[in-house]
Scaffold this motif. Structure first.
Motif: not given
Ligand SMILES: Nc1nc2c(ncn2[C@@H]2O[C@H](COP(=O)(O)OP(=O)(O)OP(=O)(O)O)[C@@H](O)[C@H]2O)c(=O)[nH]1
Ligand SMILES: [Mg+2]
Length: 201
Positions: A16-23, A32-35, A37-40, A64-66, A123-128, A154-157
């Motif tokens: 949960g939170g690694v960024g699957k939905s964002s990708l 891209f949504d910085s806020q 929600f967790h997927t259900i 849903a990763g949780q 490996g996501n979030k390499i912008d961090k 990076s889903a963000k960038d």
């Molecule tokens: N900085 C940064 N933040 C990211 C990136 N991808 C996702 N996030 C943030 O990380 C948080 C979790 O992203 P999600 O896409 O909801 O993660 P998820 O893997 O779908 O989580 P679950 O649905 O709970 O399994 C959110 O606040 C996103 O905005 C990225 O590439 N870079």
């Protein structure tokens, strides 16, 4: 080039939170949504693309990763053509859990030949800036666990997101071609007096 579009199901797994939905959302809607929600349970989106002259409709399943949603996601693993094992480079635990995700997928998707199933590791979030997992150790894990392709995203960038999904398609097409080759080998073998031609399967 063939005109027929191929429907491929790829599934995103990972903590949960690694960024699957964002990708998925970055790839399909370019948002891209910085806020987020967790997927259900699970959600899916389609996108058409062309890879190496093949037209493909990619059906991306986002899970849903949780842990508490495990029973809601696992029934959707069956029929997946490729599994994207996802972790976040700023979250060591999500990297250490990759093996559990791989096992969960193989079990619930009922994969008969895990050694030849197309996994891709992201490996996501390499912008961090503060990383907890290096590129080298992620590459080493991929090599040891099945020689899987590894991509840093990076889903963000919007770094490497399209490349990652295209790689998933390439992996599936490569397995498909290998199977076709094997079947051809068997066909030839049936009409041949020698026993050669069937060793690849
Ligand atoms: N900085 C940064 N933040 C990211 C990136 N991808 C996702 N996030 C943030 O990380 C948080 C979790 O992203 P999600 O896409 O909801 O993660 P998820 O893997 O779908 O989580 P679950 O649905 O709970 O399994 C959110 O606040 C996103 O905005 C990225 O590439 N870079
Ligand atoms: Mg999600």
């Amino acid at each position: 080039m063939t005109g027929k579009s191929l429907l491929l199901k790829v599934i995103l797994l990972g903590d949960g939170g690694v960024g699957k939905s964002s990708l998925m959302n970055r790839y399909v809607t370019n948002k891209f949504d910085s806020q987020a929600f967790h997927t259900i349970g699970v959600e899916f989106l389609n996108r058409d693309l062309e890879v190496d002259g093949r037209f493909v409709t990619l059906q991306i399943w986002d899970t849903a990763g949780q842990e508490r949603f495990k029973s809601l996601r696992t029934p959707f693993y069956r029929g997946a053509d490729c599994c994207l094992l996802t972790f976040s480079v700023d979250d060591r635990q999500s990297f250490e859990n990759l093996g559990n995700w791989q096992k969960e997928f193989v079990y619930y998707a009922d994969v008969k030949d895990p050694g030849h199933f197309p996994f891709v590791v992201l490996g996501n979030k390499i912008d961090k800036l503060e990383r907890q997992v290096t590129t080298e150790e992620a590459q080493a894990w991929c090599l040891e666990n099945g020689n899987y392709p590894y991509l840093e995203t990076s889903a963000k960038d919007d770094t490497n997101v399209a490349v990652a999904f295209e790689e998933a398609v390439r992996q599936v097409l490569a397995v498909e071609e290998q199977l076709e080759h094997c079947m051809l080998g068997h066909t030839i073998d049936l009409h041949s007096s020698s026993k050669s031609g069937s060793s690849c399967c």
